[in-house]
Each structure stands twice: as C-alpha cells, then as structure tokens.
Design a protein around this motif. Structure first.
Motif, PDB file in Angstrom:
ATOM      1  N   SER D  17      -1.999   1.807   2.619  1.00  0.00           N
ATOM      2  CA  SER D  17      -2.582   0.921   1.624  1.00  0.00           C
ATOM      3  C   SER D  17      -1.997   1.247   0.260  1.00  0.00           C
ATOM      4  O   SER D  17      -1.843   2.414  -0.088  1.00  0.00           O
ATOM      5  CB  SER D  17      -4.105   1.120   1.581  1.00  0.00           C
ATOM      6  OG  SER D  17      -4.647   0.913   2.868  1.00  0.00           O
ATOM      7  N   VAL D  18      -1.692   0.190  -0.511  1.00  0.00           N
ATOM      8  CA  VAL D  18      -1.218   0.404  -1.883  1.00  0.00           C
ATOM      9  C   VAL D  18      -1.895  -0.607  -2.798  1.00  0.00           C
ATOM     10  O   VAL D  18      -2.237  -1.710  -2.390  1.00  0.00           O
ATOM     11  CB  VAL D  18       0.325   0.221  -2.000  1.00  0.00           C
ATOM     12  CG1 VAL D  18       1.052   1.302  -1.217  1.00  0.00           C
ATOM     13  CG2 VAL D  18       0.769  -1.148  -1.532  1.00  0.00           C
ATOM     14  N   ALA D  20      -1.371  -3.297  -5.226  1.00  0.00           N
ATOM     15  CA  ALA D  20      -0.234  -4.148  -5.561  1.00  0.00           C
ATOM     16  C   ALA D  20      -0.708  -5.576  -5.779  1.00  0.00           C
ATOM     17  O   ALA D  20      -1.688  -6.021  -5.188  1.00  0.00           O
ATOM     18  CB  ALA D  20       0.816  -4.118  -4.451  1.00  0.00           C
ATOM     19  N   LEU D  23       2.711 -11.816  -5.323  1.00  0.00           N
ATOM     20  CA  LEU D  23       3.176 -12.981  -6.053  1.00  0.00           C
ATOM     21  C   LEU D  23       3.666 -14.024  -5.052  1.00  0.00           C
ATOM     22  O   LEU D  23       4.521 -13.737  -4.212  1.00  0.00           O
ATOM     23  CB  LEU D  23       4.333 -12.585  -6.997  1.00  0.00           C
ATOM     24  CG  LEU D  23       4.161 -11.263  -7.760  1.00  0.00           C
ATOM     25  CD1 LEU D  23       5.316 -11.094  -8.754  1.00  0.00           C
ATOM     26  CD2 LEU D  23       2.822 -11.228  -8.478  1.00  0.00           C
ATOM     27  N   ALA D  31       7.134 -11.657  -4.112  1.00  0.00           N
ATOM     28  CA  ALA D  31       7.232 -10.256  -4.518  1.00  0.00           C
ATOM     29  C   ALA D  31       5.894  -9.558  -4.374  1.00  0.00           C
ATOM     30  O   ALA D  31       4.832 -10.186  -4.372  1.00  0.00           O
ATOM     31  CB  ALA D  31       7.722 -10.147  -5.963  1.00  0.00           C
ATOM     32  N   LEU D  32       5.980  -8.261  -4.225  1.00  0.00           N
ATOM     33  CA  LEU D  32       4.837  -7.378  -4.415  1.00  0.00           C
ATOM     34  C   LEU D  32       5.157  -6.543  -5.641  1.00  0.00           C
ATOM     35  O   LEU D  32       6.278  -5.986  -5.740  1.00  0.00           O
ATOM     36  CB  LEU D  32       4.679  -6.429  -3.225  1.00  0.00           C
ATOM     37  CG  LEU D  32       3.788  -6.935  -2.101  1.00  0.00           C
ATOM     38  CD1 LEU D  32       4.499  -8.017  -1.327  1.00  0.00           C
ATOM     39  CD2 LEU D  32       3.391  -5.778  -1.207  1.00  0.00           C
ATOM     40  N   ALA D  33       4.230  -6.459  -6.534  1.00  0.00           N
ATOM     41  CA  ALA D  33       4.531  -5.731  -7.765  1.00  0.00           C
ATOM     42  C   ALA D  33       3.390  -4.799  -8.116  1.00  0.00           C
ATOM     43  O   ALA D  33       2.223  -5.069  -7.823  1.00  0.00           O
ATOM     44  CB  ALA D  33       4.777  -6.727  -8.892  1.00  0.00           C
ATOM     45  N   ALA D  34       3.753  -3.706  -8.765  1.00  0.00           N
ATOM     46  CA  ALA D  34       2.746  -2.764  -9.198  1.00  0.00           C
ATOM     47  C   ALA D  34       1.836  -3.455 -10.211  1.00  0.00           C
ATOM     48  O   ALA D  34       2.324  -4.126 -11.121  1.00  0.00           O
ATOM     49  CB  ALA D  34       3.406  -1.532  -9.818  1.00  0.00           C
ATOM     50  N   GLU D  38       5.418  -4.959 -15.825  1.00  0.00           N
ATOM     51  CA  GLU D  38       5.962  -6.109 -16.538  1.00  0.00           C
ATOM     52  C   GLU D  38       6.253  -7.238 -15.549  1.00  0.00           C
ATOM     53  O   GLU D  38       5.994  -8.413 -15.837  1.00  0.00           O
ATOM     54  CB  GLU D  38       7.253  -5.664 -17.215  1.00  0.00           C
ATOM     55  CG  GLU D  38       7.687  -6.533 -18.355  1.00  0.00           C
ATOM     56  CD  GLU D  38       8.902  -5.903 -19.025  1.00  0.00           C
ATOM     57  OE1 GLU D  38       9.955  -6.551 -19.042  1.00  0.00           O
ATOM     58  OE2 GLU D  38       8.796  -4.726 -19.466  1.00  0.00           O
ATOM     59  N   THR D  39       6.777  -6.859 -14.414  1.00  0.00           N
ATOM     60  CA  THR D  39       7.081  -7.859 -13.391  1.00  0.00           C
ATOM     61  C   THR D  39       5.832  -8.618 -12.973  1.00  0.00           C
ATOM     62  O   THR D  39       5.827  -9.853 -12.910  1.00  0.00           O
ATOM     63  CB  THR D  39       7.693  -7.152 -12.161  1.00  0.00           C
ATOM     64  OG1 THR D  39       8.916  -6.545 -12.582  1.00  0.00           O
ATOM     65  CG2 THR D  39       7.971  -8.141 -11.038  1.00  0.00           C
TER      66      THR D  39
END
Lengths: 468, 468, 468, 468
Positions: D17-18, D20, D23, D31-34, D38-39
């Motif tokens: 599990s993270v 995230a 998108l 995308a998966l982004a933190a 910024e992303t």
C-alpha cells in the motif's frame, strides 16, 4: 517331565486361527495337532493333564516390553517389585516382561545390568529380560554395547527428555546409533524435546501454575513430534534401527508413517493409557489429576483416533505398558504444590492384554492382530521369537487360554498390582485370561495364582528380526 | 490313507522360522512336531514315507491369484490350458491358482463361471478357484454377486481399461462396489484410464507409429495412477474393499500408500515382470518387443525401486503373475504392423516363487516375507486360509520343500509353460522348488512331474480375511 | 533538488509489466506516468536529466538481505569491507543490503549493533540495514530485542550450527522465539544440526580425512532437513514467524513446504551458489575445493532441481547471497591440512541479480517473479516496503535500468568484490544492470562507478509484512 | 477528454500500500503521483473533478471471472440479464465480469460465442469478456479453439459433471487439453464425477428421497476430490494449464496443493458461498433449502477452514461467484418433489468484494491479498492485466474507492440483483464500495447508480500470465 495338553481350543497366531490341540512336554510345546487326530489322541492319553479350551482362544503369552519395576525416580521407587509386578503381569496374561536396567552417569553399562539382574533374580513369576538405559554415552559404554549384544542385551534406550537425568545430546545419540548400526542393535527412544519442555516448565512454575494439569500443558505434542522426527533423521544418518517408545501424539505418528512408507527400519509402540484416556484426566479436581501424570502426557481426544488407526496400519507395531506405578498416597503426593515433583508413571502391566482385546470386541482390530500386537511382534522385535510370541513346536509353553466372553470390571480393589488406585477404575470390559502357563507350568488357574516367585528365568535375546 | 513326514527341515511361516517335522495324514497336515520328539518319532515310525528336508525350507505351496488359462483375447487364446498351465505352476512351487472366469456382455455371471469350471474340470494338476470378471453390471449380475459370494466366489474384477470390451463406467463400478460392500466381497480392479489411453492410441496409430514400443508409450503411468486413485475414491464412497491388480506405477503405489496410511481396506498386488523388467524390452529391434507387450506395460527403471519398496512396506501385499501366455510365433505376430493387435499378456506362472525368492537372496526381503507374499497373504486375501497358505494342523498338505542353494537358469528350452519364449531367458537364479506336494500327494520330485491331470480340485472360498 | 526521468522503458513489478516513465524528484520517485502523457512530458521538460530506457527493463534496485561484510570468522575477516562490498553490490544491481551485526557472548545486543553501525558508517555506496545475530539468549538480550524492534531492528538470527560459537540450545531458541512472538519480530535460523555435525567432523578428522571435500561429507543434507523441521516446530510452539536462511537441501525444503501448505508464517531463502553449483566443486584437485567451502555446503545435483522448483512455487521466497568472501590465498589456505580451519563463506553480492535473471533467460521463472525474488519480497519480508522493493510514488528512487540482452562473462578479473577468485569463473550469462540509481543518484553508468563512499544511509525497518 | 483525480487515499496493490494520487485522463490512468507533489498538484489543478479518498482504500475494480447471466438451465434462465447483473456487480465494486458463452452440442463454438455476445451487446454497465463452455469436443471445435485464442477467447470450460448435458468424457477432455497445450489456452474444469453422482441420485430418488437436502447428500466431497485429481493428471499428460472452478472440498484442495507443490500449472478458485455457508442451509425446513442448491453443493463445516487456509497459501488463487441466480418463487420451486429439478445456482455477484473483505476485517488475510484475490490475480490469470487488475499508468481507470469502516447488512430488500432472496440475508458486514469508476466514468456514487447500460465494452483477452 510333565505332559500337558491344551485341547479343543482355537489356536490364534498373527496370521490366522486354527482348531488345534497344543501338546506340551515339560517346558516346551512339542507339537500342534489336529483335534481328534491319532497324534493328538495318543499324546493326550499319556498326558498328565488336559486343559479343556473349548470355546476359548489359545494364544501365546503376552510380552510386555516396557516395564519399570522398582525404578528409582524422583526420590522414590516405582511401587511394584519384580515379585509383585510379574505376578500381576501373569494375572493379566503376560508371561514375559522386558524391563529397563539403568546405567547411571559415571557408571558402566554392566553395573546397571548387574544391579537389575540382582533385583530380579529369584523374584519373578514369569520370564524376563532387560533393555539397557544408556545415560552416559562414552567410549566405554559404546564398547560395552558391542559386548552386551553378544550376551543377549540387544536394545538400548536413550532419552531426548529429562535433561540432567537421562538426557542425551544429539551427538551422544548419533554416536550410540552408529554403534548400534555396527552391532545390529536397536535404539529405543523417549522422544520429547526435553530442553524446550524444561523452559516451558520453568516459565509455568514461575507463573505460579503448579497443579497436575500443568504437567500436560507444558509438554505439547508438537515437541514429541519434533523429537520423533529428529530421532528418525539421526538414525537415518547412522544407519541404525530405531524404536520409538510410548508414542502418544499424532504428529509423532505422522513422522513414523513417513519413515515407514519409505521402507525405513523405524518402529513404534504405544501404550493402553494413550489409547483409552485423555488429558482431561489431569484436570480432575483436587490433586486427583496426579494419578494420571506420566511422560509423555495423556493427550487431547483427537490423538486417540490417530493411535487406533496406527494400530490398524501397523505404523504402531507394539502395545506395551510403560508400567511404572506410584501410589497416590505418599508417592504421587510428593508433587503437591509442584507438578514437577509428581513421580512420572502409571500402573498397567496387568491390564494390557485385556484392554487391547477391547479393540477386538469393538471391531477395530482382528483377533490375529491382537495376538500380533501383544505377543508376536514384541517377540520378533526384541529377538525372542520363536521361543516366545508364538505357539509352535519348540517354543516355550507360555500360553494363555483366553475366555473371549468373560466380563470384568477393572478396579484397584481387585487388581494385583501393588498400587492404591487404578487409572481404569470401574471400566467394564469383555474377555479374560482364564488359564496362564509359563514354560509349561500353570501359573493362573481358577481365579488363583498358582505360580511361584523365582519360577521366571532371565532371557538372553537375539537382535531385531524385522531388519533388512 | 497315506502318511508322510517331512522331517528335518526349517518350517517357515509369515512370522518366523522353526525347526519342525510336518506330519501328513492323507490330504491334510495333522501335526507339526518338534524334531526328535516322541510325537514326531512315533508318527514317523508308522509313516509310509519320510521326505528328508535337511538344509531345506519347508514352506506352504504358493498361491498365484492372478492367472488366465485358455483366455480368449484378441481373436486367439492364451496358450496354456488348465492342464499345461497348472502343471507348469506345480513345477514352480505353486499349488493353487485363482483364475478369472469371464462374464460376457449380455450373459449371466453364472454362465461365465460355468464355462470356466468346465474348462478346468478334470484338467488341473493343482487346486484352483475362480474370481469373476464382471463385464456387464446390471440388476441381474448384482443379484448373482450376492448368491455367488455364498457359493464361494467372493471376488469380482472390473476394468477401467479396454473400452468396448471389459470396460465399466464409473457408475457401473460404483454400483458393483455398493453390492460388494453389502456382500463382503472384494472388488479387484484393472486400473488404467482406458478412455484416455484409447485416444492416445488412436492418435499414435494415426501418426503411423505402429511398432511394439508404442504400446508402452501410449499407456503413461500417470493414467494408471489416476485410475488407481479413482478406484480408491469410489470404493471409499461405496464402503467396499478394493484390491488393485498388477500395479506397476509409482504414481499408483502412492495412491495406495495414502489409502493404507488412512487405514482403508485397500490392497494391491504387483507381478514379477514389473519387478524385474523395464520398458526397454519393448524397444528391442525387429518385432521382438512384442514378447513384452502386456497391460499395464513394463515401466521405466525408476518405478522398479518403488515397487520393491512397496513389497517391503506391505503397501504391495501380494505378488501374482497375471500369467497369460501367447506364443511369439502366430500369436504375438498378429500385431505386426499394428501394436494394438498384439495379444496382451506374458507367461510367468512357473517363475513367480523363484523370482520373488531372489529378493531374499539379494537381501531385499526376509524369507518370512517371501512366504507371506507368495502364499499366506494370497490365501488370507481371497478366503482360503488356513486351508491354504500356511503349514498348520488341519491345513491342506500343499507344501514345497525348497532348496535355497540350488542354481537354475531360466529358459524357454527348459520351462514347462506352453509358450515358445521366456521373458527371463538366460536369467541365472538361486533357489528351487525341489519337492512339491498337493493335498498330501507328491507332484514334483527328483526333477520329474509326478502329479496327474485332474488331481486338482475346485475350491470354494470365504471372504477377505483382512477386513475390519 | 535534482529531477530525473527514466523514460521509455518497461517498468516491471512483482505482478506485471507496464510501459511507464518514472519521475524522480530528489531522492524519491514522485510519479509513474504513461509515456507520452502530458504529465510525463511536462515533468520531463523540466527535468535535469532523462535516462533513456528504451528496450530496457526498469526494476526496483535489488535487496540482498544476507551479507557479511568484515565478518570476523575463524581468526580472519571476510575480505569485503562495507566500502568495497557495497560498491560491488551496486555494480550488480543491488541497492540495499541487510548485513548481520553480531552480539558476542557476554555482550549486549546493542554493543553488537553499535559495532557494526560504526563499521558501516560513512563507508557504504548504497543503503544498508542490520539484522542481529543473537549469540547469547538471556534476560538482558530478550529485553533488548523488545527495544530494538521499536528502533528498527526487527529480525534476529540464531544458529543451530556452530556449537561453542553462535550455537543456541533449543531452549534458548524457544525463548527467543517467544520474545519474537510478542514483538512481531522475525527469527532467522541457520538450520543445521551442529551438535551431530561436530561429532561426524571429529570422527572424520580422526580418520585423517582432512581435505576440503570432507567439509561437504560431514554435513549431510538430512541434518539440515532435521534442523529445519525442528525450527519450524519450535516456532509453532512459540507462535513466532520463522525465516530459514540459506536453505540448500530438498529435505529442508520439504519441511518448509509442509509448513507453508498449513498456512504457517514460515519463510525461506536460498542463495545463487546452491542453485548453480554442486558438491562436485569441493572435489576439485589440490586444495582448490576450499574455494567452495561454505555452510551449509554445496549439495549433490538432485537438490538443485528441488530448489528451482521452490523458487517457482514460492516455497523459497527470497534469493540472497550469504556474501562472505575470503581470498583463496592466505584466507582459505588457513585450512590446508584441516578442512575445519577453512573460513566458511563465498563471494557473490555482485552476481545475484544477474544469476537469478538466468532463470528468466532459461524460461524457469517470469521476469515478474525475478523482481519479486530479488527486490519486492525481501523488502516486504524485512519491513522496508514500500520505501524499497517497488517502483511507486513515494518510494526511494533505487532503480536499476536492466539490459536484458547484454552478454557478460563472470570472472574474478573483472568483478569488483575484494576477493581473488570467482566461484562462477568463466560463466557466460545474459542480462546486465546498465544504470543503477540509489535514492535518485546515479551510481553505476556507462560501465563506471559513479557513486561515492558514504552515500548509503542506515535504514530503520518495520516488521515482516507477510504476517497474518 | 475528462480528467479526474482520486486524491488522498491509500492505493493498494497486491504487494503493498502507498499513499498516492491517481490521475485519470479519459478512460485510462495516466499517472500515480505522490500526494502534494508538483506533478499531483498541477494535474489536479487542471482536472475536471477531484474525488477525495481520504481515509479510503483506492483499489482496482474487481474482476468476477465466473458469472452466468441469462443462462438457460433446466427449463428456465438465470434471472439476471447482462443489464441487471452487471449493474449489481458495479454496486458491489466489480468492474469486469467474465461470463460463459455456451456451445450447444452439434453447434459450433462460434455460434455459442456469437449468441452470448449478442445477449451482452449494448446492455452491460461494466466491461465484460467470455470464456467458452465446450459441450462438444470434435475436430471442428478443436480448430475453433485455435482460432478463438487468437481472437481473445483464451479459456475453455469443460464438465466432468452433468452427463448428457455439458459432460465430456475423459477422452474428450484429454483431446481438448492437448489443443489447449498447443494454443497456450487454459482449460477450466467443473470437477465432480457426474457419472457416479448420477447413480447415487437415481438410487436416492428411487428411495423416495426428494427434498433439497438430498442434493448435497448425493454429491459427496470425495467425488469432487476424485475428479479434481483426474483433471490434474489428464492435464499433466496433455501438458496444458488447468484451472479448477468453484472448488469446495478439502479433498479437492489437497489434490491442488500437491500439484502446485510440484510446480504444476494448476490453479483453483473458490466462491464466497463455500467460504461462509455450510450444508446445514440445505436442511432448512419446508422447501427453503432449495435456495441453497448449487453444484458442487455447500459442504460440511470442516471444509470451510481448509478453504480459508487455501486462500492464505495461494492454493486457491481467485474468488469468483459462479453467480447464477434463480428466484425462489417459480424458479427454485420447479424442484418441489424432486430435488434434481431445482435449478442449480446462487446469486452473489454483488457481494463478493465485500465478503472477501471480511477476511481482512477478521485478520485472516491482508488487504493486499484481498486486492490480489478479487482483482489482480483474476486479471493475470485470464489475460487482462495490466489493462485490468491494477492501478498503474496505462491501465483502464476501473477503480473502487473503498470505505473500510462502513457498515452494511446484506439483504434481498436492498440488493440490486434481480432475485427474490439473498443467501446472506441479515449478515452484518464491514466495508463498502463507496465510489466506483469504470474506464474513467463514475458509475456508483453517493449510494446511486450513475452508470448506464451499454457503457461496458467487450474485452479480448490474452493468455494466462502465470504460465512458465
């Protein structure tokens, strides 16, 4: 020389049953003859005595290959002497015991053997032999193993339990097994991981849990399974035969099954107490649970089915008693307030043959399998066949005329073991040893003991006859 | 009535060996007596004949519980008649055969039995009995099973192989097993998945692969393992005993091991050809491979070790021959150009006792286990004990005086089976049936056949004695 | 903060492969984006650097969870320092090691940890963590376990081998397992019966058998199987997770398989040397066999198939190296004339990722399984996921750009480990770590080491993420 | 194209599990982004919509790979159409179904496929694919298998049950497996010995035992175990992958375990009804038991523990529903007076994701394992990964925002399946699919169905991704 005929009965062997008269001349069986044949008739006419076995099973006298008479344990002694214990055995249809002589640490094997020979000499009602408990594996004892096998002591017991007392390390065990491999001797193993158990025991006592019930809880069956597997693997490395004593746990049985499926020289016995009683006995109120304290302990119900299955599949080949009686009064009571001080051991030498017969009554085993379990296999396993364990020409006339329809109720008030309680108190059973002969002499008859102290002789044994 | 003594030998049973004289009166054993005992001496002095068995093993005559004399198969007949086949059996120390009567589809079981009884009547050198092959499971045949068990035919064979011939569906099998469960009969099973095999065979022939070697390649061992497990599970659902015939594959053995470990009434036999020969034989050049075509087929080398281990662990309880000889000339040759036309079957009834004795010579099994495999267990399994399979008072005097040190070389030029080749040609072996008695009559002696056609009697059988 | 994009590659996880660009900001991955997406493009346009991964696999950096840098052993030290060893690891695509800090008998766990932290500090090219070897199980060390788990040391190794050195008794083991059970820590076990092995070793030396080949012969695989089962049973009694290190033997694997089939928290790793090399290496002439001396020893060929099967079935969940290099000159040579004096251990930290990739090349495992074995499972098993072991937002940017078609030949002349031989000398392999990043910094590129001593940071770890 | 962000949640994959943000651009995840990167921020600022997943699990939409919408069975049809059934699936967090197209005997595979494509076209709320039931194995259908695999139908189901309906002989099965082996297709098997079962059923009906309870009693678990083993052995001979559908019996699981331990390409699924309900349901008074009639039947309690263990050990790799609903009124009632007339099948497509989540709630499996069981493994097994079954760039935006703390009570009064009862009526559970997206479109939100009929697209599939 006296001549006896046991006539009209059904002679049961491990492979089947036949109608036959058994002709005994002196101490030995000289012939089996078809009833009514000229041979039978002519012998009978000249015989001193004819025992009528009509409606009876004529079976080889039982061999109890695991007893502890007069065993020093925890500051006391098991309460049956060789005199009282072998007499009780006779009552129950057992005509040979193999007891355990004990080597003490620092002493020679022979010292142990001699001590036990001395205890038994002149006292036994039936024939007897000894295994040797090896407490001290060293160069000297290994050399003695070599010699003793030639002299008729062919089985040596080691302990994975009881650290500081009988316990041997895996190195000692492997070394003794290597010696046994050379000698053709059989290693007998008390397989419980005593090191791990002692930790659990110490933790339990430290929590103030001191009642008898904690005896069972501190010896989980997984640790018997583990030790059994370990013994099997070590024996495999050494190439020696292995005989697991008093197997109680399904996990241990599973390890034996795997080894036997692989064709290994691995054997196991269980005892009646593990086939009929559960760990619930140790939960009895007051200190009563102490009556049921032995090692390995009685197990939860589900193990019993596995053990009975093992009897059927021959993964358990022998039923012995581990007879080691301590009176409740003064002996078991030594452990009030500390279950580790309860002398470990249960009485049973008198009940074995009858109890296993209940398996026949209930349809779990055949009458042939009963004979195999109580007599034939023990005799072959420990090198006494065909002198013992079979009704055949040349064999010792150790014979039980068994009444398959008799009814008994087991009770301390009627048993002959020198102990003040019975673990089977009140159990109603079917079947009874009616007449018992030891080497041609009637020792039980008409509900009387007709034998005598000192009749029993010491037996030198050959090696295990199951080895290939 | 004639009296015979077999004296001075070592009488071997399934559980051990004793020095004993065997006293025979007429057709039966009347007594076993200690050599030199008065009983032995008095009988011997009045006997018609004394056979000196010094240095010899005195063992019960062998029972070959799987033979096919005069079996119609693929447009021909197996080439031994009951006369030639039972004579050859006698030469090899076998004194009882159980052959298979065949119910044809659309006929009654009894018709099959009567036909085979007629073939055998007056022709056999040794005693004989029949199993029944059930080709047509229907209400009528199920009723007949019930009756036939009472009349002494207590085992019924079904096939998972040979679709369109002997094949039964799983439904038929289950129904027959349910009936067997009620009757206490034993279901015998040819366990190969014939439906799957037939597909592979058709694909193979379609590729133009017609040589004998493809017989083996089209019957993979996994499909024997599968069918064995299926038979075991169906028998479990029905609650019937199961006996797997001619087990050859390690996978099949594994299924049997699991069932037996669970205490199930599951039994299996193998045959000498599967213990001594491999699938390499079918790869012989020319059409020679056809000599080794049987079903299940000979297996790759690694299976043999598993089978020998099974003999040791008693997961394989019996060794029979599946004797079904076809001459190479004209019979096996029917399959030139199409391996499916090769008559399936191998000769062997004469060699079984000797071949299994090689396991004793090599140290793989004990002499007691040999007796158990060739005589005692077959007799108990198929309800002939203690009449057959043991040397005991009252038993039929079917006895082999076996010379453990004799040397022989197996060859078609010296064997007595009516077939023009030997699958063991040139094999040097140790041990030989020196003198053979059938019901008290010497039928093999001094390298001569001393018996006669028609001496052998038909045996009614009881049920399987291993069931609990 | 520097921004890097790894674009155009195939990102492989333990469950599958996707085309994705990996966006890195500073030390961490910030996003995975579909190639060509606006998100990917906008990040790339502002990035400091774009690594073209076309035709390459983009995989999480490897975790080698079993290394021994600068380990004192037998009077010498393993020859890779944390500096040289971690640099070599980086060359091979490994970006995290978990080494073993050693508690010495009589010292505190923390002393061991501190000593190893000091050795590593400022020296490592990649991130690192420590397991703790517990040599002295006592009240103090048990308390420390409790504390250390909270501080990020969550796995503790015990030895059933090496009596007198690292060896723990079964009681110590059970006690440590009980503590681990409370703490959620994982017990790691070197499972060989050292007590039995020491006996065999002594007997072997006493016979004058001193060559390296006797190292293998004195450590039979059955004794690894035994110890593995024992560890599993003890862990079952204690209720603790168990991780078997460097499993080599089919017997040991079988014990693990049984435990895992039962749903137990039992795990095992093997090492490349056991997957590619056999005991034949120890038979090399002269003293060359010493190069292959490690414990457990290399095994006979037939074990290798079992181990590869275990990788496939996940009964072996991790491949680590047990990297513990000793030069042949002067180090391995300490054992000339006495194989017990040969330092135990093999070099390998640099070769692991590539060697396991050969399983992919040969079709034995999938590329996803390769990633799982070298990175994902080690990270989850030892509480470093998702910081390590996966390419996901928020994870450390420890990434390997792997060229699946590159060709290499392994050789001591080209490797970067500080040891004068390679156990895989001359082995031609396919696949190579082309570019390696550690926490966002490129450390291997264009066949050059671009990292620096001291870049690697110490990692506190969580507990095993496989426990239920 | 619409842009959506699912932010602030915990993205769960099969390995971990993270935190995230996901998108989504149009139908796909880009995308998966933190979170907070910024992303993530720049995408979110331009997004059409942000779904707040704080405190929620963000998981791939479930795949139910075993459903039967509008299935003709026993004279009626399963009562969910593709419209109602897929809508109910969506409510329960399932975003892909794989249903079974049926070849009728005498027809072409393609006719079956076309018929089912026609039923589904324009009706589904979520994406869908088809397996093919092969009722008629012949040259034509084997050729079609070859073609259909290329066209995206890569799995073919056969039946060992239902003689005369779907049943295939072992020969047909082997032939189809051989074809699957060539094509890389997966054979799915309904493994019950239908031939034996039909006999038992006929005997039971003949005894006048017609109540629903006899449905279960006529299909013993041993016959599922048998058939499972047979399928495994046949697949081994053919070299094809095998997937056992709706495994229910401990005996069947044991066969699967053995095959998987050996590294075979053998897989199995179970269903929620077998994990939560027992055969006691069929004993309900009146005709109520009919509500629980399905095949294989619900099993005695002790099987359930084995199945849950199988989920843990991955011997059961998938949980599907076998959704096949029949109303109690008028449909199940067809079997009054004859249990064989009760349509076989249970409703469940809506409950699967939630029910398996109870394993997480109770601590039996991890949340990652839940995702693997309901989505990732089904997608990999049936060739839909990484399009389905994972949250990764490029994947279809089939996403469930799952509230792990929600409480629900299952009831026919609130469920959305077109059936008049629930087999889980009144069961209180924890966890709920809060928001569901199918290819980027929100279809469940705020307790409302927001999707539409015809949104779902047909999916061509690749082959099983677990094969090596």
């Amino acid at each position: 020389m006296s001549r006896t005929v046991i006539g009209g009965g059904t002679v049961v062997s491990a492979t089947g049953s036949v109608a036959a008269d058994v002709l005994i001349d002196g101490e030995r069986i000289v012939a089996l003859a078809a009833p009514g044949s000229e041979t039978a008739e002519s012998f009978t006419s000249g015989a001193d005595r004819r025992i009528d076995a009509s409606g009876r099973l004529v079976v080889p006298g039982g061999l109890d290959v695991h007893t502890h008479m007069e065993l020093p344990f925890g500051g006391t002694y098991s309460n049956d002497t060789f005199e009282t214990g072998t007499r009780a055995a006779a009552w129950g249809g057992t005509t040979t015991i193999i007891d355990f002589a004990v080597q003490r640490r620092g002493e020679a094997l022979r010292q142990g053997l001699d001590a036990w020979l001395a205890k038994a000499a002149g006292n036994c009602a039936i024939d007897y032999a000894f295994h040797l408990i090896v407490s001290d594996v060293n160069e000297q004892s290994l050399k003695e193993m070599d010699i003793l096998v030639d002299e008729g002591v062919t089985s040596f017991k080691l302990f994975m339990a009881y650290p500081g007392v009988f316990y041997s390390t895996d190195g000692d065990i492997l070394r003794a097994m290597q010696q046994a491999s050379v000698d053709g001797a059989t290693i007998m193993m008390h397989a419980e991981n005593g090191i791990a158990i002692d930790l659990i025991v110490a933790e339990t006592l430290a929590r103030g849990e001191t009642d008898p019930r904690f005896h069972g809880r501190t010896r989980p069956s997984a640790l018997e399974g583990e030790a059994t597997n370990r013994a099997i693997q070590l024996a495999g490395v050494a190439g020696s035969p292995l005989y697991i004593v008093h197997l109680t746990a399904a996990e241990a049985l599973e390890a034996v099954v795997q080894a036997r499926d692989a064709g290994r020289n691995v054997f196991a016995e269980t005892c009646p107490q593990y086939l009929f009683l559960t760990d619930a006995e140790m939960e009895r109120p007051g200190f009563e649970g102490a009556k049921y304290v032995c090692s390995p302990p009685l197990r939860p119900e589900w193990h019993l089915g596995a053990l009975w299955r093992g009897l059927k599949t021959n993964d358990l080949s022998v039923v012995s008693t581990d007879h080691c009686p301590f009176c409740f009064k003064e002996q078991k009571e030594l452990g009030r307030g500390d279950f580790t001080k309860i002398p470990n051991g249960l009485p049973g030498v008198e009940n074995r043959v009858d109890l296993i017969y209940q398996g026949v009554v209930r349809g779990d085993i055949s009458v042939e399998r009963w004979v195999e379990l109580i007599a034939t296999t023990p005799a072959r396993m420990f090198g006494l066949y065909p002198r013992k364990g079979v009704i055949a020409p040349g064999a010792d006339a150790d014979i039980v005329v068994y009444d398959p329809g008799a009814h008994q109720t087991i009770s301390a008030s009627t048993h002959h073991m020198n102990v003040d309680y019975s673990i089977y108190e009140g159990m109603a059973i079917t079947g009874k040893a009616e007449t018992v002969l030891s080497r041609g002499v009637v020792i039980i008859e008409d509900g009387q003991f007709a034998g005598e102290k000192g009749h029993g002789r010491y037996l030198e044994r050959g090696t295990n006859q199951y080895l290939i």
